[in-house]
Design an enzyme around this catalytic site. Structure first.
Site, PDB file in Angstrom:
ATOM      1  N   SER A 138      34.806  30.989  35.233  1.00  0.00           N
ATOM      2  CA  SER A 138      34.709  31.340  36.777  1.00  0.00           C
ATOM      3  C   SER A 138      33.572  32.325  36.905  1.00  0.00           C
ATOM      4  O   SER A 138      33.469  32.948  36.032  1.00  0.00           O
ATOM      5  CB  SER A 138      36.223  31.923  37.040  1.00  0.00           C
ATOM      6  OG  SER A 138      35.961  32.517  38.325  1.00  0.00           O
ATOM      7  N   TYR A 151      43.437  37.666  34.898  1.00  0.00           N
ATOM      8  CA  TYR A 151      42.853  36.369  34.996  1.00  0.00           C
ATOM      9  C   TYR A 151      41.532  36.506  34.847  1.00  0.00           C
ATOM     10  O   TYR A 151      40.808  35.777  34.375  1.00  0.00           O
ATOM     11  CB  TYR A 151      43.144  35.754  36.442  1.00  0.00           C
ATOM     12  CG  TYR A 151      42.525  34.489  36.893  1.00  0.00           C
ATOM     13  CD1 TYR A 151      42.968  33.354  36.379  1.00  0.00           C
ATOM     14  CD2 TYR A 151      41.181  34.681  37.562  1.00  0.00           C
ATOM     15  CE1 TYR A 151      41.945  32.174  36.706  1.00  0.00           C
ATOM     16  CE2 TYR A 151      40.425  33.495  37.756  1.00  0.00           C
ATOM     17  CZ  TYR A 151      40.956  32.279  37.374  1.00  0.00           C
ATOM     18  OH  TYR A 151      40.079  31.195  37.742  1.00  0.00           O
TER      19      TYR A 151
END
Length: 253
Positions: A138, A151
């Site tokens: 990401s 995360y």
């Protein structure tokens, strides 16, 4: 990588980016095997895509990873592409007590899941004339979101691990690619319809086009600014991004 004629196993493929990639590869003449925790969703995807196969797998479970990957090697001897896409994105609060159970589950799913699956399949992949490990990270691997701090940290770890994998496997037939998506409007958290998010269809189309010639990372144009912001001046960008999220919060479902 060639976009047809592969045998591909992709985790977390019952929705969002995982399903989008699975269907894109399926439509290009690849043998695609999707993995996911929920049989009903696996059945839904395979019904919509005749010829696609599915296996139930919880990537947070070492025992399931060992069992499923052994079965995959036996049933699909030509398996040459692994896409580690499964992940979860709970919000956390680093200013308060740690939710230990949530944190352990997050690390097991987002970090140890891909690491364990790669380890279980690596010897099989090295036997193929051309093979790929494609890790889904990401842009928050580079510029983290404070509301999803752990995360973001797992995605940073996947980026780092991909760099090590790529170098370590440089003299084998296995190439390592990393897809680093921007904010894509999927149900990873919930589909918000927020105009700041990239829609899934153009993301998949651009990603597939980039995969054809990629040798390291795949970052669509919408993610380039954050990807390129990492470095000595990243602190200002981290502050700006996170303050913007506070000032303009996500619409709630």
């Amino acid at each position: 990588m060639k976009l047809s004629g592969n045998t591909i196993f992709i985790t977390g493929a019952t929705s969002g980016i995982g399903r989008g990639l699975a269907e894109a590869f399926h439509s290009r003449g690849n043998k695609v095997i999707i993995g996911g925790r929920r049989k009903a969703l696996l059945d839904e995807v395979t019904r919509a895509n005749p010829g696609m196969d599915a296996v139930e797998i919880d990537v947070s479970s070492p025992a399931q990873i060992a069992s499923v990957t052994e079965s995959l090697k036996q049933k699909y001897p030509a398996l040459n592409v692994l896409i580690t896409n499964a992940g979860i994105m709970p919000f956390d609060d680093v200013t308060g007590p740690l939710d230990d159970a949530q944190a352990v589950h997050l690390v097991n799913t987002n970090l140890l899941g891909p690491v364990r699956i790669s380890g279980a399949l690596i010897e099989h992949l090295k036997k193929q004339p051309e093979a790929f490990i494609i890790n889904n990270s990401s842009v928050v691997a580079y510029i983290p979101m404070s509301m999803a701090a752990l995360y973001s940290a797992t995605k940073a770890a996947i980026h780092s691990y991909s760099l090590s994998q790529r170098f370590a496997l440089r003299e084998t037939s296995v190439q390592v690619l990393e897809i680093a998506p921007p904010w894509v409007d999927t149900d990873l958290i919930y589909k918000s319809g927020d105009a700041r998010a990239m829609q899934l269809e153009p993301f998949i189309a651009e990603t597939m086009a980039l995969l054809e010639t990629a040798s390291t990372e795949v970052v669509v144009e919408a993610g380039q600014q954050l990807r390129n912001s990492a470095g000595p001046n990243e602190h200002e960008v981290v502050n700006y991004l996170n303050q913007m999220i506070i000032d303009n919060p996500l619409p709630m479902p």
